[in-house]
Design a protein around this motif. Structure first.
Motif, PDB file in Angstrom:
ATOM      1  N   SER A 150       0.798  -1.214  -0.013  1.00 43.85           N
ATOM      2  CA  SER A 150       0.041   0.007  -0.106  1.00 43.85           C
ATOM      3  C   SER A 150       0.820   1.363  -0.005  1.00 43.85           C
ATOM      4  CB  SER A 150      -0.928   0.003   1.238  1.00 43.85           C
ATOM      5  OG  SER A 150      -1.863  -1.113   1.157  1.00 43.85           O
ATOM      6  N   LEU A 163       2.557   1.818  -3.240  1.00 43.77           N
ATOM      7  CA  LEU A 163       1.692   2.265  -4.531  1.00 43.77           C
ATOM      8  C   LEU A 163       1.390   3.735  -4.023  1.00 43.77           C
ATOM      9  CD1 LEU A 163      -0.766  -0.473  -4.816  1.00 43.77           C
ATOM     10  CD2 LEU A 163       0.814  -0.089  -6.156  1.00 43.77           C
ATOM     11  N   GLU A 206       4.232   6.011  -5.530  1.00 45.22           N
ATOM     12  CA  GLU A 206       4.096   6.027  -6.881  1.00 45.22           C
ATOM     13  C   GLU A 206       3.364   6.925  -7.372  1.00 45.22           C
ATOM     14  OE1 GLU A 206       6.185   4.698  -8.992  1.00 45.22           O
ATOM     15  OE2 GLU A 206       7.275   3.727  -7.600  1.00 45.22           O
ATOM     16  N   VAL A 247      -6.443   3.276  -3.695  1.00 46.62           N
ATOM     17  CA  VAL A 247      -5.606   1.684  -3.248  1.00 46.62           C
ATOM     18  C   VAL A 247      -6.604   0.946  -2.342  1.00 46.62           C
ATOM     19  CG1 VAL A 247      -3.550   0.560  -1.849  1.00 46.62           C
ATOM     20  CG2 VAL A 247      -3.285   2.761  -3.411  1.00 46.62           C
TER      21      VAL A 247
END
Length: 218
Positions: A147, A150, A153, A160
């Motif tokens: 998590s 991500l 990113e 998410v």
């Protein structure tokens, strides 16, 4: 000895403020804003403990990271209303996942700017987060790492968590499929032994599906 032990764990407002590096007036202000739980009363004396001290240090850390007092109050309320760690992990529920204990500021650092009351509530509904005193417990180190990666990113944490909820629906259906298949032909004891086979199948199928999507969008 008991009196000395208590003195290490409980503090008057002046002592608490000194340890936290703030003023007594600020302690009272935080109490009025419900950022700080009520102290234990002994007559007219208010006694604070290490949980209060940890909460004050958390508030200071979050303020330094740019959070507002209003936002911190909402986060504190969400955490105070959260599920306990016993409910989160279960009493007799074995798992291969490793729980992770975090302070609120450590959680905020993992998801910089994304730890909102809405996201906290969503994570708690998923069963990802629980509380244990002043600590937060995440049910799975692997899920926590994925998590936060991500989010780093550039994917919003809300999205998410929404994807995690959709994944939960599919994986629960797949777990039902595999457990029904295995129990139709074997005993419940065999289900535990054959669990790795089910996990390997899911990982391989997901890998093939991702390969297909990469080719389609490449």
């Amino acid at each position: 000895m008991a009196e000395n032990d208590r003195a290490r764990r409980e503090y008057r407002a002046e002592e608490l403020a000194g340890l936290a590096g703030i003023t007594v007036r600020t302690v009272r202000f935080y109490r009025e804003r419900r950022l700080l739980p009520p102290p234990r009363r002994d007559g007219r004396i208010a006694w604070y403990d290490d949980h209060h001290l940890a909460r004050l240090r958390t508030i200071s850390a979050l303020l330094e990271r740019g959070h507002t007092l209003t936002g911190i109050a909402e986060l504190a309320d969400a955490l105070d209303q959260g599920r306990g760690v016993a409910d989160l992990l279960g009493v007799d529920a074995p798992s291969e996942e490793e729980p992770v204990r975090l302070t609120p500021e450590e959680l905020a650092a993992r998801f910089d700017g994304e730890v909102t009351p809405e996201n906290l509530a969503a994570a708690m509904r998923l069963g990802y987060l629980g509380t244990d005193g002043e600590e937060i417990v995440h049910v799975s180190r692997r899920l926590l790492d994925v998590s936060s990666a991500l989010v780093r990113e550039g994917i919003p944490l809300a999205e998410v968590l929404a994807a995690a909820l959709e994944t939960r629906r599919h994986t629960e259906a797949l777990a039902e499929l595999f457990s029904t298949l295995i129990l139709r032909h074997t005993s419940p004891q065999t289900l535990t032994r054959l669990r790795p086979l089910a996990q390997t199948t899911l990982e391989a199928e997901l890998s093939l599906a991702l390969d297909k999507k990469l080719r389609e969008r490449g």
